[in-house]
Design a protein around this motif. Structure first.
Motif, short mmCIF file in Angstrom:
data_model
loop_
_atom_site.label_atom_id
_atom_site.label_comp_id
_atom_site.label_asym_id
_atom_site.label_seq_id
_atom_site.Cartn_x
_atom_site.Cartn_y
_atom_site.Cartn_z
N ARG A 1 0.80 -1.21 0.00
CA ARG A 1 0.00 0.00 0.00
C ARG A 1 0.84 1.27 0.00
N GLN A 2 2.09 1.20 0.44
CA GLN A 2 2.86 2.41 0.51
C GLN A 2 3.19 2.95 -0.87
N SER A 3 3.01 2.17 -1.95
CA SER A 3 3.36 2.63 -3.29
C SER A 3 2.12 2.91 -4.14
N VAL A 4 0.94 2.82 -3.53
CA VAL A 4 -0.30 2.96 -4.29
C VAL A 4 -1.22 3.97 -3.61
N PHE A 5 -1.89 4.78 -4.42
CA PHE A 5 -2.92 5.67 -3.89
C PHE A 5 -4.07 5.69 -4.90
N PRO A 6 -5.29 6.04 -4.53
CA PRO A 6 -5.69 6.26 -3.14
C PRO A 6 -5.81 4.95 -2.38
N THR B 1 -1.07 18.92 -7.80
CA THR B 1 -0.28 18.55 -6.62
C THR B 1 -0.24 17.04 -6.42
N THR B 2 -1.33 16.36 -6.72
CA THR B 2 -1.34 14.90 -6.59
C THR B 2 -0.34 14.28 -7.56
N THR C 1 7.21 12.57 -7.50
CA THR C 1 8.37 12.83 -6.64
C THR C 1 8.65 11.67 -5.70
N LEU C 2 7.58 11.12 -5.10
CA LEU C 2 7.73 10.05 -4.12
C LEU C 2 7.56 8.66 -4.73
N ARG C 3 7.39 8.60 -6.03
CA ARG C 3 7.22 7.33 -6.75
C ARG C 3 6.06 6.51 -6.19
N ILE C 4 4.95 7.19 -6.02
CA ILE C 4 3.71 6.54 -5.61
C ILE C 4 2.84 6.45 -6.84
N ARG C 5 2.31 5.26 -7.12
CA ARG C 5 1.53 5.12 -8.35
C ARG C 5 0.04 5.05 -8.05
#
Length: 452
Positions: A13-18, A346-347, A353-357
């Protein structure tokens, strides 16, 4: 029984949003949004009645009711009915905002940086960009600059009412993202009201208010120890103490709804480590939310909307004049364009920047729909409009017309975007309800935990 098809977003979960959070949290937010849906429909209905009444041959009776004064003047509590709605009833709404913030920090998406960074950044972008667009449109007019905060808020009740009306099957992660975004948005709006819309501060009542809030918090924190699970006992003490804190805050010159937020933030929130039922029973936060949510959504906010939305536009000529006013154009552009642009930009920047996909089941157009929903400012935007301009002035009326127009436009555009994607949402929702092992918890939440 065959195993369910793996959800495309079942990765750490740390690499995925929402994020979808825990099943307990998802179920709770689903219940919150169902209550807000009813409140949102009441809000829209009463606002529509107020607009029609204020522009009818019986308009004088509407304004006579709204401006009727009642209360005890020596305690600074002789207010119009409209003032009681804005300062008193909205304190209930902001109490729930404070309580929801506390929940998010203790048990929700805001308790950890990796899950908090995206919705917080999105909320900040959704406040900053609309404010900049508004200031760019109104130019150098010093009389209009005070309205810069009007297009910074999100009305979650109105937004979920739109979802209900269009029959959207918006997936749980997007609903959680929308609610978290709106809660942070409200926190920023509260700070803006406290910092920029307070002319004078009487320090002695403010000190009394803060001391009373501290006492309230201590009683709330110790309530489980002294009262156990008895649902009525804490109310006998906390309710009058809360009213005293509100009265002192009102007398201090700071908008009284700030007291509601601070009181809500003092309520203890249980952090359930499991999705199973809690044998210890509901905590004080659950009790308060169960009691206050229907009061806020079904009475306080709709009644505020009734007293605040009634604006005499002066017929077609007056309406045309309002729509061409730079103030109106600035607010509409800021809410309808600035909100989704700020949230999406911003999202995207934070995710790169944080490599969140983005969750693989979703697309960026889905966040566009959420951004458009966030452009429905309404309740808090109307409140800020009342604080920005003198009652009865053209700016006061035009600002409210702008908020109403922008909310309707944003709702219509969001409905179009989300309706187009509704078939995909239905598939995701069906997938998320699969419980192959029959343990009462959808498998998607257990698989996400296993991946984590």
């Amino acid at each position: 029984m065959p195993k369910p098809t793996p959800h495309p977003a079942h990765s750490p979960r740390q690499s995925v949003f929402p994020g979808r959070g825990s099943y307990r949290e998802a179920a709770r937010i689903g219940e919150v949004l169902r209550k807000e849906t009813v409140g949102g429909m009441l809000l829209v209905a009463l606002a529509a009645i107020a607009i029609v009444w204020a522009n009818s041959p019986w308009a004088a009776s509407y304004f006579a009711v709204r401006d009727f004064r009642i209360g005890y003047a020596p305690w600074h509590l002789e207010l119009s009915l409209g003032g009681w709605a804005a300062d008193g009833l909205l304190a209930i709404f902001f109490f729930l905002v404070g309580l929801e913030l506390k929940r998010e920090f203790v048990a929700g998406d805001l308790r950890q940086i990796r899950t908090a960074v995206v919705p917080i950044a999105a909320a900040v972008g959704g406040v900053a960009v609309p404010a900049l667009i508004y200031l760019a449109v109104i130019g150098n007019d010093p009389g209009l600059r005070g309205g810069w905060a009007i297009p910074t808020a999100t009305d979650i009740a109105f937004a979920v009412a739109v979802l209900a009306l269009i029959g959207s099957h918006l997936p749980s992660p997007l609903r959680i993202f929308l609610l978290t975004l709106a809660v942070v948005d409200d926190l920023i709006a509260i700070g803006i009201i406290a910092l920029f819309y307070t002319d004078t501060i009487d320090l002695l009542p403010l000190l009394f208010a803060l001391v009373t809030i501290i006492v309230y918090g201590l009683i709330a924190q110790l309530s489980r120890r002294f009262f156990g699970l008895h649902p009525a006992a804490p109310w006998l003490i906390l309710l009058p103490v809360g009213l005293v804190a509100w009265a002192f805050m009102h007398a201090s010159g700071i908008h009284a709804t700030i007291a509601g937020v601070l009181l809500g933030f003092t309520i203890p929130v249980l952090h359930h480590k499991s999705d199973r039922a809690d044998s210890a029973g509901p905590g004080l936060a659950e009790q308060f939310e169960h009691r206050f949510r229907p009061l806020s959504a079904g009475f306080a906010v709709p009644l505020f909307a009734f007293f605040s939305a009634g604006v005499a536009v002066g017929g077609l000529d007056g309406f045309a004049s309002a729509l061409t006013d730079p103030l109106t154009v600035g607010i509409v552009a800021a809410l309808v364009l600035g909100k989704p642009i700020g949230i999406l930009t911003t999202t995207w920047l934070v995710s790169k920047t944080l490599r969140i996909r983005l969750d693989l089941a979703l697309r960026w157009v889905d966040l566009t729909g959420v951004g458009l929903l966030a452009g429905i400012g309404f309740t808090v935007s109307l409140l800020v409009a009342e604080l920005s301009f003198a009652p009865g002035s053209p700016e006061y009326d035009h600002a409210k017309v702008a908020v109403l127009a922008a909310s309707i436009i944003a709702a219509g555009l969001a409905a179009i975007v989300l309706t187009v994607r509704n078939r995909g949402y239905r598939r995701i929702s069906e997938q998320d309800t699969i419980d192959a092992d029959g343990d009462g918890i959808p498998d998607v939440y257990q698989q996400a935990d296993a991946g984590h």
